[in-house]
Enzyme design. Structure first.
Site, PDB file in Angstrom:
ATOM      1  N   THR A  13      -1.471   6.987   0.231  1.00  0.00           N
ATOM      2  CA  THR A  13      -2.302   7.330  -1.137  1.00  0.00           C
ATOM      3  C   THR A  13      -3.706   7.946  -1.101  1.00  0.00           C
ATOM      4  O   THR A  13      -4.386   6.261  -0.312  1.00  0.00           O
ATOM      5  CB  THR A  13      -1.677   5.837  -2.288  1.00  0.00           C
ATOM      6  OG1 THR A  13      -3.041   5.730  -3.375  1.00  0.00           O
ATOM      7  CG2 THR A  13      -2.317   4.688  -1.274  1.00  0.00           C
ATOM      8  N   HIS A  16       6.743  -5.831   7.147  1.00  0.00           N
ATOM      9  CA  HIS A  16       6.806  -7.101   8.136  1.00  0.00           C
ATOM     10  C   HIS A  16       8.576  -7.293   8.682  1.00  0.00           C
ATOM     11  O   HIS A  16       8.755  -7.563  10.368  1.00  0.00           O
ATOM     12  CB  HIS A  16       6.482  -7.729   7.998  1.00  0.00           C
ATOM     13  CG  HIS A  16       5.618  -8.656   8.992  1.00  0.00           C
ATOM     14  ND1 HIS A  16       5.377  -7.718  10.351  1.00  0.00           N
ATOM     15  CD2 HIS A  16       4.528  -9.199   9.325  1.00  0.00           C
ATOM     16  CE1 HIS A  16       5.159  -8.483  10.988  1.00  0.00           C
ATOM     17  NE2 HIS A  16       4.192 -10.262  10.139  1.00  0.00           N
TER      18      HIS A  16
END
Length: 487
Positions: free
Chosen positions: A406, A458
């Site tokens: 992005t 994560h």
């Protein structure tokens, strides 16, 4: 869409009435909003004629009718969200039209070939193609009959994503049943703008090539109405709003509140971001780096014959740097399978590029980006961006992404903490590239500097792996020759 998209019934003492149901124009979509009807009760329709445009959570799609006849009833007005499988239009079937079981599906869920007809069925016309995001109906050897009461017939095939209109100097045509007998030439975003501003495209004088109506034409047509009815010029509605659905609370003639219905792409994006933020544990790391050499390489590539006709910009080299970093750290390119409690490692990279469009945020992806050369990647990026801006991104283009970039730097922002695209393991945010004082070879000099931010899941990516990926991207952009030595 399946065969249940059409059905037939015969009223007592009347001709057969066919029902056309809202199809699933994507994979697993449950609803769509009717943006615009192109027909009215009493109009004659032919097999393959586009009758309406709908917006799903992924794209704007034109729906063709799969049989001939005369429009009996439009079941829902424009702006209505309809569940897949609900009847949206009924048609009095013309005498001698094909039986129900012989008709092909109107809009396949993906751009795929239609299955071979079973025994007793008639083959679908060979020119029938899926109609997605304003692409229009493919050319056919059969001519369409003009709509009921039309003074002139439309050509057999109009340019992709447009609607037929007479030349700018042609005499205007009288409407039939409140609808114009001609289809103005305009791309989907322009039609959407006209709808938002309450402008009838049949009254707009086109200035684009081949009589195409542009955004400037629509704004020009809207200006007289604004001057005549509003003491203060009104701001253009925000993306995703329409004049018919925006409600304002006023006090003394000034709007104090505006309520915008959340639907379509905006609704899907909001839900996806909530699901991602609260299901995947996000970690974001940052690095600030000197990209002066990368900017010099961009300037050199612009003059390279291999990139003639292609758009070369920093995003191209950033994308390539990320692909190389993934090749060096393949474990980052994975997905979390909650149902089976498995980590699914991807041996391909479908590179998503976040794009701000008039319909909201879209994240189409470049399929198998890892296998493309730099010129091929430049071509794919250019096509992806132009298609998104024109509102022609197909549902298939937004499925199957593995990692995303992005570019918030285009808005002058240094960086951010991006949220993962659902189902992906990482997203790289690119900040603005600015001339800043930087220590280079022991001296403070003005250098081109930017900040990158990498968010990752994560559960899949620990701190060491995420740091390696981000450090590799930064190292390549500081020394772009590593694109050769590391690739």
């Amino acid at each position: 869409m399946t065969d249940t998209a059409t059905s037939a019934r015969t009223p007592s003492g009347g001709s057969p009435v066919r029902e056309f149901k809202m199809p699933d124009v994507g994979e697993g979509l449950t609803e769509a909003e009717i943006l615009k009807w192109y027909v009215a009760p009493g109009d004659t329709v032919t097999d393959g004629q586009v009758v309406c445009e709908v917006e799903t959570a992924k794209a704007a799609v034109e729906l063709p009718i799969p049989f001939d006849g005369v429009v009996h009833e439009l079941r829902f007005p424009e702006g209505t969200t309809v569940d897949v499988g609900q009847v949206i239009i009924t048609v009095d079937v013309a005498p001698g039209s094909a039986p129900a079981e012989a008709e092909a599906a109107a809009v396949p869920s993906q751009a795929e070939q239609q299955p071979a007809p079973q025994a007793g069925e008639q083959a679908a016309p060979p020119a029938r193609q899926p109609v997605l995001v304003g692409y229009g109906v493919a050319e056919s050897s059969t001519k369409r009959r003009p709509r009921k009461g039309a003074a002139t017939a439309a050509p057999e095939a109009a340019p992709a994503g447009t609607y037929y209109a007479p030349p700018a100097d042609a005499a205007p045509q009288e409407p039939v049943n409140g609808h114009s007998t001609a289809r103005p030439l305009a791309k989907p975003p322009v039609r959407k703008l006209a709808k938002d501003l309450g402008i009838d495209l049949t009254t707009v004088r086109p200035t684009g090539p081949d009589g195409i109506i542009t955004r400037e034409d629509v704004h020009a047509a809207a200006e007289p109405a604004v001057r005549a009815t509003e003491p203060v010029p009104a701001a253009e509605p925000a993306a995703g709003t329409t004049a018919a659905t925006t409600a304002a609370t006023t006090l003394g003639g000034e709007a104090r509140e505006t309520r915008i219905p959340v639907k379509g792409v905006r609704k899907a994006t909001a839900q996806a971001m909530v699901d991602s933020a609260f299901s995947a544990p996000h970690v974001t790391e940052f690095v600030t780096l000197d990209v002066t050499r990368t900017m010099k390489l961009v300037a050199e590539l612009k003059g390279d014959r291999a990139f003639e006709g292609l758009r070369v910009n920093p995003l191209l080299l950033i994308a390539k740097a990320l692909l190389v970093a993934i090749k060096r750290n393949p474990e980052v390119n994975a997905a979390w399978d909650e149902a089976n409690q498995e980590i699914v490692q991807k041996h391909y990279v479908n590179l998503g590029i976040a794009a701000a469009t008039p319909r909201g945020l879209l994240v189409p992806n470049i399929k198998d980006a890892h296998a493309k050369t730099l010129p091929e990647l430049a071509g794919a990026l250019g096509e992806l961006v132009s298609t998104a801006r024109e509102g022609r991104t197909s549902p298939a283009a937004m499925q199957g992404g593995t990692v995303t970039i992005t570019n918030v730097g285009v808005f002058g922002v240094d960086t951010g903490t991006p949220i993962l695209n659902p189902g992906e393991s990482a997203i790289l945010a690119v900040g603005a590239i600015k001339l800043q004082p930087w220590v280079h070879k022991g001296k403070v000099k003005p250098r081109q500097v930017t900040t990158l931010a990498l968010s990752f899941d994560h559960r899949l990516v620990d701190g060491e792996l995420g740091s390696k990926v981000l450090a590799d991207v930064a190292a390549i952009l500081e020394q772009p020759k590593r694109l050769i030595t590391w690739a």
